[in-house]
Design a protein around this motif. Structure first.
Motif, mmCIF file in Angstrom:
data_model
loop_
_atom_site.group_PDB
_atom_site.id
_atom_site.type_symbol
_atom_site.label_atom_id
_atom_site.label_comp_id
_atom_site.label_asym_id
_atom_site.label_seq_id
_atom_site.Cartn_x
_atom_site.Cartn_y
_atom_site.Cartn_z
ATOM 1 N N UNK A 30 18.990 -3.347 -0.787
ATOM 2 C CA UNK A 30 18.890 -4.806 -0.843
ATOM 3 C C UNK A 30 19.281 -5.322 -2.228
ATOM 4 N N UNK A 31 18.843 -4.627 -3.263
ATOM 5 C CA UNK A 31 19.183 -5.014 -4.631
ATOM 6 C C UNK A 31 20.697 -4.992 -4.821
ATOM 7 N N UNK A 32 21.356 -3.958 -4.287
ATOM 8 C CA UNK A 32 22.819 -3.860 -4.374
ATOM 9 C C UNK A 32 23.501 -5.012 -3.643
ATOM 10 N N UNK A 33 22.871 -5.508 -2.590
ATOM 11 C CA UNK A 33 23.424 -6.627 -1.812
ATOM 12 C C UNK A 33 23.033 -7.985 -2.393
ATOM 13 N N UNK A 34 22.161 -7.982 -3.408
ATOM 14 C CA UNK A 34 21.754 -9.227 -4.050
ATOM 15 C C UNK A 34 20.741 -10.041 -3.281
#
Length: 118
Positions: A30-34
């Motif tokens: 999720x962090x990578x997807x913002x």
């Protein structure tokens, strides 16, 4: 519990260690997807095993995540896309069962399930 002992847990159950690793991997994704989300892992009976809410995620996301996980388990492991379609096909029924969740609403929403491995 040793590594050997943790493997003896029946397939229908998930231990806290594996659940926590899955949540950590989901948070990384999720962090990578913002996006800032919450994640819940329940066992085959719908009981909470582990949960996590990312910093900055809206407070209600944890309840939504639990309701979605519970709905999947309560319908025999149906994916969220099938549950969302069931809701679209018959919103009257699904709107009434939402309160049947075990400590959380039963939410027939799209659940994105992936195999997270670290």
């Amino acid at each position: 519990m040793s590594e050997h002992q943790s493997e003896s847990i029946p397939q229908l159950l998930i231990g806290y260690g594996k659940a926590n690793k899955a949540i950590a991997a989901a948070m990384d994704y999720a962090r990578d997807k913002g996006v800032k989300l919450s994640f819940v892992v329940v066992d085959a009976a719908g009981h909470l095993v582990a949960a996590g809410r990312m910093d900055g995620a809206p407070f209600v996301t944890i309840e939504v995540a639990r309701g979605k996980a519970y709905a999947s388990v309560a319908t025999g492991g149906q994916p969220g896309s099938a549950l969302a379609q069931r809701f679209l096909d018959n919103p009257m029924v699904w709107g009434n069962v939402a309160s049947l969740g075990l400590g959380a609403p039963l939410l027939p929403a799209t659940v994105h399930c992936r195999s997270f491995r670290r």
